[in-house]
Design an enzyme around this catalytic site. Sequence first.
Site, PDB file in Angstrom:
ATOM      1  N   LYS A   1      -8.655 -14.793   2.932  1.00 38.83           N
ATOM      2  CA  LYS A   1      -9.808 -14.228   3.435  1.00 38.83           C
ATOM      3  C   LYS A   1     -10.657 -15.163   4.351  1.00 38.83           C
ATOM      4  O   LYS A   1     -11.179 -14.714   5.234  1.00 38.83           O
ATOM      5  CB  LYS A   1     -10.601 -13.461   2.652  1.00 38.83           C
ATOM      6  CG  LYS A   1     -10.091 -12.254   1.792  1.00 38.83           C
ATOM      7  CD  LYS A   1      -9.791 -11.204   2.669  1.00 38.83           C
ATOM      8  CE  LYS A   1      -9.115  -9.839   1.961  1.00 38.83           C
ATOM      9  NZ  LYS A   1      -8.828  -8.864   2.680  1.00 38.83           N
TER      10      LYS A   1
ATOM     11  N   LYS B   1       7.442  -6.942   4.725  1.00 42.51           N
ATOM     12  CA  LYS B   1       7.134  -5.513   3.906  1.00 42.51           C
ATOM     13  C   LYS B   1       6.233  -4.669   4.704  1.00 42.51           C
ATOM     14  O   LYS B   1       5.480  -5.111   5.417  1.00 42.51           O
ATOM     15  CB  LYS B   1       6.781  -5.986   2.512  1.00 42.51           C
ATOM     16  CG  LYS B   1       5.394  -6.597   2.284  1.00 42.51           C
ATOM     17  CD  LYS B   1       4.947  -6.632   1.177  1.00 42.51           C
ATOM     18  CE  LYS B   1       3.265  -6.461   1.086  1.00 42.51           C
ATOM     19  NZ  LYS B   1       2.868  -6.187  -0.100  1.00 42.51           N
TER      20      LYS B   1
ATOM     21  N   LYS C   1      -0.063  -1.815   6.003  1.00 46.51           N
ATOM     22  CA  LYS C   1      -1.305  -1.134   6.951  1.00 46.51           C
ATOM     23  C   LYS C   1      -1.794  -2.096   7.957  1.00 46.51           C
ATOM     24  O   LYS C   1      -1.694  -1.587   9.182  1.00 46.51           O
ATOM     25  CB  LYS C   1      -2.165  -0.427   6.176  1.00 46.51           C
ATOM     26  CG  LYS C   1      -2.763   0.621   7.057  1.00 46.51           C
ATOM     27  CD  LYS C   1      -4.084   1.538   6.232  1.00 46.51           C
ATOM     28  CE  LYS C   1      -3.704   1.929   4.884  1.00 46.51           C
ATOM     29  NZ  LYS C   1      -4.713   2.754   4.353  1.00 46.51           N
TER      30      LYS C   1
HETATM   31  P1  ADP Z   1      -1.263  -2.623   2.490  1.00 45.41           P
HETATM   32  O1  ADP Z   1      -0.542  -3.697   2.453  1.00 45.41           O
HETATM   33  O2  ADP Z   1      -0.917  -1.440   3.238  1.00 45.41           O
HETATM   34  O3  ADP Z   1      -2.809  -2.890   2.761  1.00 45.41           O
HETATM   35  P2  ADP Z   1      -2.234  -2.845  -0.138  1.00 45.41           P
HETATM   36  O4  ADP Z   1      -2.308  -4.354  -0.109  1.00 45.41           O
HETATM   37  O5  ADP Z   1      -3.477  -1.905  -0.149  1.00 45.41           O
HETATM   38  O6  ADP Z   1      -1.527  -2.224   0.874  1.00 45.41           O
HETATM   39  O7  ADP Z   1      -1.410  -2.372  -1.617  1.00 45.41           O
HETATM   40  C1  ADP Z   1      -1.747  -1.329  -2.401  1.00 45.41           C
HETATM   41  C2  ADP Z   1      -0.889  -1.482  -3.469  1.00 45.41           C
HETATM   42  O8  ADP Z   1       0.587  -1.007  -3.008  1.00 45.41           O
HETATM   43  C3  ADP Z   1      -0.500  -2.777  -4.327  1.00 45.41           C
HETATM   44  O9  ADP Z   1      -0.142  -2.604  -5.509  1.00 45.41           O
HETATM   45  C4  ADP Z   1       0.703  -3.308  -3.500  1.00 45.41           C
HETATM   46  O10 ADP Z   1       1.661  -3.989  -4.245  1.00 45.41           O
HETATM   47  C5  ADP Z   1       1.659  -2.146  -3.176  1.00 45.41           C
HETATM   48  N1  ADP Z   1       2.217  -2.303  -2.118  1.00 45.41           N
HETATM   49  C6  ADP Z   1       1.798  -2.346  -0.638  1.00 45.41           C
HETATM   50  N2  ADP Z   1       2.698  -2.510   0.280  1.00 45.41           N
HETATM   51  C7  ADP Z   1       3.978  -2.525  -0.399  1.00 45.41           C
HETATM   52  C8  ADP Z   1       5.272  -2.488  -0.172  1.00 45.41           C
HETATM   53  N3  ADP Z   1       5.548  -2.794   1.268  1.00 45.41           N
HETATM   54  N4  ADP Z   1       6.113  -2.574  -0.848  1.00 45.41           N
HETATM   55  C9  ADP Z   1       5.845  -2.414  -2.364  1.00 45.41           C
HETATM   56  N5  ADP Z   1       4.467  -2.452  -2.725  1.00 45.41           N
HETATM   57  C10 ADP Z   1       3.697  -2.328  -1.773  1.00 45.41           C
END
Ligand code: ADP
Length: 332
Positions: free
Chosen positions: A112, A195, A198
Amino acid sequence: MREIAVSGVRPTGKQHLGNYLGAVVNFVRMQEEYDGYFFIADLHSLTTHPRAADLQANVRQTLIEYLACGLDPDKCTLFVQSHVPQISELYLIFNMFAYDGELHKVPTFKDKVRTQPDNVNAGLLTYPVLMAVDILIHHAMKVPVGKDQMQHIEMTRNFGNRFNHTYGVEYFKEPIGFNYGDAPLSVPSLDGEGKMSKSKGENTVIYLMDEPDAIRKKIMKAPSDSGPKEPGQPKTEAVQNLFDLMKLVSKPDVIAHYDQAYHDCAIRYGDMKKQIAEDMTVFLTPIRERIREISADQAYLTRVMEEGGEKARASAQKTVTEVREIIGLKSR
Ligand code: ADP
Ligand code: TRP
């Protein structure tokens, strides 16, 4: 008595396939075997100063999607973090057990500092303290989270142990990160690299709410390569991602068909993507329909939040009362 599990997600709006398969399905399965406390971490999201109306809408949307994915308020405690003021009280107390040096070393904090240098606030620094409190306040033993959160769980154990040591008690137990299967599942991104997230852009994620047309358009745009030239050629990352996506939603015979086609150098990526889009649509349609139904029932949503909040507050209050006792703060 069933073992206690706790986990939360930040209310960032619509959930995508990665959030669902990586996180929420674990909660849905755990609610059958554990005393689960699953919550929406709205206090954590304050570090980025969301607009009030956006925060409220995102909390509601996250709750709707949790319910649509199968979390059942009769089987687990489903609540909003800020509805449990005891968490904020224990967070203050736990700040005394977290050292400045260790907080500065946390990889998520250092990230961050790099990505948002103009907003490095103290809430960001003590993010792991609040998270530890989320877990310890219900005496959870299992915390279903992805790999990126494992360090926070380790810190949770350290803070709890430090509290115990300081006051000569064996009050907090050691929670562990938990996943069904050997490793947390990772859903690939539609941009062919890494992976699904968003932060990589709207077109690289499939939302649970996406209509079939949007699903097809996004998947058809996913990159591939010019095709294998000889049998057994290793796959590029983009193509491997397509196969990994297919594995999540397609039937074994369909997957075997495309595996064979790749091996025979006869694969047509356009056909494969069409097939993934079709199977993805079948997979997501029931969830999308439930999202629509639940969104229409505001009274039900309010009731779920109120009842979940009440159960979570009762469990949290017991801990706060006991902690006040241990540390010598007068109970009211
Ligand atoms: P993003 O990367 O879209 O911002 P978050 O960090 O808010 O997603 O993730 C919220 C939850 O979803 C966490 O527990 C994270 O481990 C899981 N998660 C997010 N993206 C993936 C992915 N591509 N594959 C598996 N789990 C994921
Ligand atoms: N930090 C977690 C994430 O970003 C969300 C979270 C907050 C959490 N409090 C928690 C997860 C407690 C598990 C337990 O995904």
